[in-house]
Design a protein around this motif. Structure first.
Motif, short mmCIF file in Angstrom:
data_model
loop_
_atom_site.label_atom_id
_atom_site.label_comp_id
_atom_site.label_asym_id
_atom_site.label_seq_id
_atom_site.Cartn_x
_atom_site.Cartn_y
_atom_site.Cartn_z
N ALA A 8 0.93 -1.25 0.03
CA ALA A 8 -0.07 -0.13 -0.04
C ALA A 8 0.68 1.27 -0.02
O ALA A 8 0.50 2.27 -0.72
N VAL A 9 2.06 1.19 0.84
CA VAL A 9 2.96 2.36 0.86
C VAL A 9 3.53 2.51 -0.53
O VAL A 9 3.41 3.79 -0.97
N LEU A 10 3.86 1.42 -1.10
CA LEU A 10 4.51 1.56 -2.61
C LEU A 10 3.50 2.19 -3.68
O LEU A 10 3.80 3.07 -4.23
N GLY A 11 2.19 1.50 -3.53
CA GLY A 11 1.25 1.92 -4.46
C GLY A 11 1.05 3.55 -4.42
O GLY A 11 1.09 3.93 -5.15
N ALA A 12 0.71 3.73 -3.08
CA ALA A 12 0.41 5.30 -2.92
C ALA A 12 1.38 6.02 -3.18
O ALA A 12 1.21 7.19 -3.75
N GLY A 13 2.70 5.76 -2.99
CA GLY A 13 3.96 6.76 -3.42
C GLY A 13 4.03 7.02 -5.07
O GLY A 13 4.28 7.99 -5.35
N VAL A 14 3.92 5.66 -5.48
CA VAL A 14 3.72 5.77 -7.19
C VAL A 14 2.58 6.64 -7.74
O VAL A 14 2.88 7.24 -8.60
N GLY A 203 11.41 23.53 -2.65
CA GLY A 203 11.04 23.21 -4.15
C GLY A 203 10.49 21.85 -4.17
O GLY A 203 9.37 21.52 -3.50
N SER A 204 10.99 20.88 -4.99
CA SER A 204 10.42 19.73 -5.19
C SER A 204 10.44 18.60 -4.27
O SER A 204 10.22 17.70 -4.09
N GLY A 205 11.25 19.22 -3.16
CA GLY A 205 11.31 18.66 -1.64
C GLY A 205 9.97 18.26 -1.05
O GLY A 205 9.76 17.16 -0.46
N THR A 206 9.03 18.98 -1.52
CA THR A 206 7.61 18.84 -0.64
C THR A 206 6.93 17.45 -1.24
O THR A 206 6.23 16.82 -0.44
N VAL A 207 7.45 17.04 -2.70
CA VAL A 207 7.11 15.61 -2.83
C VAL A 207 7.47 14.56 -1.83
O VAL A 207 6.80 13.72 -1.54
N TRP A 208 8.74 14.77 -1.31
CA TRP A 208 9.23 13.80 -0.45
C TRP A 208 8.68 13.84 0.92
O TRP A 208 8.50 12.77 1.47
N SER A 209 8.40 15.10 1.29
CA SER A 209 7.85 14.99 2.64
C SER A 209 6.33 14.72 2.75
O SER A 209 6.09 14.01 3.58
N THR A 210 5.64 15.01 1.57
CA THR A 210 4.07 14.42 1.55
C THR A 210 4.25 12.94 1.55
O THR A 210 3.37 12.22 2.09
N GLY A 211 5.05 12.49 0.83
CA GLY A 211 5.10 11.13 0.49
C GLY A 211 5.33 10.31 1.64
O GLY A 211 4.97 9.36 2.15
N VAL A 212 6.48 10.71 2.44
CA VAL A 212 6.82 9.99 3.75
C VAL A 212 5.38 10.22 4.54
O VAL A 212 5.15 9.27 5.45
N MET A 213 4.69 11.35 4.64
CA MET A 213 3.68 11.53 5.54
C MET A 213 2.50 10.55 5.04
O MET A 213 1.78 10.08 6.01
#
Length: 474
Positions: A8-14, A203-213
Motif C-alpha cells: 500500500a505504501v509503495l502503491g500510494a507513493g507511485v 522546491g520539489s522536496g515537498t514531494v518527499w515530505s508529503t510522500g513520507v507523511m
C-alpha cells in the motif's frame, strides 16, 4: 499484513508521484481517510475493546482531513516543517494532540504497571527532541517562518519525540501488543521524518515530505487491524522500582534544555530563547508527575513498613508489640480516671496441635486465619484483637463490659468451635479464655494483667481436664 502495508505504501507513493498537481491532493486525501475507515471498522467489529482512546484518534484524523479539504493547495506547496503559523498549522497541531492523547489513553492500562518507566521514557524523548530542534530544524527554517508557527512546530516535534520514547518503552515491557505498537512507533517516526524533510528540502522536496507523511497514514491504518491490537490496552505485571538510573532521567530532563540554550547563547545564536520556555512547559509537568510518583512510592513503602511493624503477618491482626502498647495506653487512661475499666481476654486454642500434625502447617495456618476472622467478628467494634504468637490470641476491651462479659465470652467460644472446612477435610478446635480486668485505684500494670489472664486461662484448662477424667456415677 506487513506485506500488504508495504504494498500500500509503495502503491500510494507511485500514484502520488505520477499524479499531476490536480491529482496529488486527491491521492493524499484518500490516503488520509484510510486510517479513519480502518479504525471505525475495527471498532464496529469489536476488535478494539477499549473504544474511547481510538475514538480520540479518529477525531484527530478527521481534523487533519478537514484541514486538507479546506486548504487543498498546500499539498503542491512547501508547507510541512515550514513554521508558517497559518490556520492549517494550528489545525494540524490540534489534530496531532487528539491523536497523541488517544494513543496515551489506549496504553494507559498497560502503562499502569510501570508508570515511572513510561514517564522516564517520555522525558527521554523530549530531551532528545531539543538537539534535533536547535541543531537540525531551527537553523534551516525559511526566512518567512513566523514565531507562532515556530512554537507550534517545536511543540509538535517535542511531543512526537516524547510519544516515540513512550511507545518504545511500552513495547519493551512485554510481547503482547508489539505488532500494533510497532506500527504506532513507525507512524510517529515517519511523521517526525516528514516534518524534518519539509524543513530541510525546498522546491520539489515537498514531494518527499508529503510522500513520507502518506506512509505514516498507511502504517497508522494498519495498527488497529493487527491481531495484537486488543492487547495494547491490557495491564501488565508490575515493573521494576525506581533506582539511580530512573532519577538520572529526571536530572537529564531538567538540565537538557538549559544546557542546549546555554550552548546557543555561547555561540551567539538568538534561537536559544524559544526552546527553553516551550521545552520547559512540556518537561516540567512530566517531571512533577514523576516526583509525585516517587513520593507516592515512598508513602506506600512507609505505610507498608508501619503496617508490618504493628500487625501479624499471617492473620493481619495486631501483633504482640502493638497490642502491648495499646494495653499500656489503656491502663494509663484508667490511672488518669478517663477510662473506667479495661478487660483483656486471653484466648488459647484447644486441639490445634493435632490439626498441624495430621494435615500439615498450611492447614494450621488456614485455621489460624479463620479464627482471627471469627474473633474479629465476635467482638465489639471498639475492641482490639491481637495475636500473641502460635495459637494464642488476646482481646483488649476498653470500658466497662458489665453483664456483657459472659455474653462476649460465649460468642467467642461458639464462633471458634464451629467447624472449619479445609481442602483436606473438616476440622474443629476449641478455645479456653482467661479474663483479667483493671479498674481505677488498682495498681495493675500490663505484665500483671496478662499474668492474671494467663492464670485464669490455665485454671480453666485444668478444670476442664478434671471434668474429662472424673468417674461417671452409675
Amino acid at each position: 499484513m506487513h506485506a500488504a502495508t508495504a504494498a500500500a505504501v509503495l502503491g500510494a507513493g507511485v500514484a502520488y508521484a505520477l499524479a499531476g498537481p490536480d491529482g496529488r491532493p486527491v491521492v493524499y486525501t484518500l490516503v488520509s481517510v484510510l486510517p479513519i475507515l480502518t479504525l471505525l471498522a475495527a471498532l464496529a467489529s469489536g476488535h478494539l475493546p477499549d473504544r474511547r482512546p481510538w475514538l480520540l484518534a479518529v477525531v484527530g484524523l478527521v481534523l487533519l482531513c478537514a484541514g486538507q479539504l479546506l486548504f487543498p493547495g498546500w499539498v503542491n506547496e512547501p508547507h510541512l516543517g515550514r513554521a508558517q503559523g497559518s490556520a492549517l498549522d494550528l489545525t494540524q497541531s490540534t489534530a496531532h494532540m487528539f491523536f497523541l492523547v488517544g494513543v496515551a489513553a489506549a496504553i494507559r492500562k498497560r502503562a499502569s504497571s510501570d508508570p515511572g518507566g513510561i514517564i522516564d521514557a517520555t522525558l527521554f524523548g523530549l530531551c532528545a527532541g531539543g538537539p534535533v530542534w536547535e541543531w537540525v530544524i531551527q537553523p534551516r527554517l525559511p526566512a518567512a517562518a513566523q514565531p507562532f508557527g515556530e512554537v507550534l512546530l517545536l511543540a509538535d516535534l517535542l511531543v512526537l519525540c516524547g510519544v516515540i520514547g513512550c511507545v518504545l518503552r511500552i513495547g519493551m515491557m512485554a510481547k503482547p501488543g508489539r505488532g500494533t505498537l510497532g506500527y504506532l512507533l513507525v507512524t510517529g517516526v515517519l511523521t517526525l521524518a516528514a516534518t524534518a524533510t519539509g524543513t530541510l528540502t525546498t522546491g520539489s522536496g515537498t514531494v518527499w515530505s508529503t510522500g513520507v507523511m502518506m506512509a505514516a497514514y498507511l502504517t497508522l491504518a494498519a495498527a488497529p487491524l493487527h491481531p495484537d491490537a486488543p492487547a495494547i490496552t491490557l495491564p501488565l505485571s508490575a515493573g521494576p522500582g525506581a533506582g539511580s538510573q530512573r532519577l538520572g532521567w529526571l536530572a537529564a530532563a531538567l538540565s537538557a534544555n538549559p544546557l542546549i540554550a546555554a550552548v546557543q547563547v555561547l555561540r551567539g545564536t538568538e534561537s536559544a530563547s524559544l526552546l527553553l520556555p516551550v521545552g520547559t512547559l512540556l518537561v516540567v509537568p512530566l517531571v512533577l508527575l514523576r516526583i509525585r510518583h516517587l513520593s507516592g512510592q515512598r508513602d506506600r513503602a512507609e505505610q507498608t513498613l508501619a503496617y508490618h511493624a504493628t500487625h501479624d503477618e499471617l492473620t493481619g491482626l495486631c501483633n504482640r508489640r502493638h497490642i502491648a502498647a495499646e494495653i499500656d495506653r489503656a491502663l494509663a487512661e484508667v490511672d488518669r480516671g478517663t477510662l473506667d475499666e479495661v478487660t483483656i481476654l486471653l484466648c488459647d486454642l484447644d486441639g490445634f496441635k493435632p490439626v498441624n500434625d495430621r494435615y500439615g502447617h498450611p492447614a494450621g495456618d488456614a485455621v489460624l486465619k479463620a479464627v482471627a476472622a471469627r474473633l474479629t467478628a465476635a467482638v465489639r467494634r471498639e475492641d482490639l484483637v491481637g495475636r500473641l504468637g502460635g495459637d494464642e490470641f488476646l482481646i483488649l476491651c476498653r470500658g466497662a463490659l458489665g453483664s456483657g462479659t459472659a455474653e462476649l465470652t460465649a460468642r467467642i467460644i461458639e464462633a471458634v468451635r464451629a467447624p472449619f472446612p479445609l481442602p483436606a477435610g473438616v476440622v474443629s478446635v476449641g478455645v479456653t479464655i482467661g479474663l483479667a480486668q483493671a479498674r481505677p485505684g488498682l495498681a495493675v500494670d500490663r505484665d500483671l494483667l496478662i499474668g492474671l489472664a494467663d492464670a485464669d486461662m490455665y485454671a480453666g484448662k485444668a478444670a476442664r481436664r478434671r471434668d474429662d477424667t472424673a468417674p461417671i456415677n452409675r
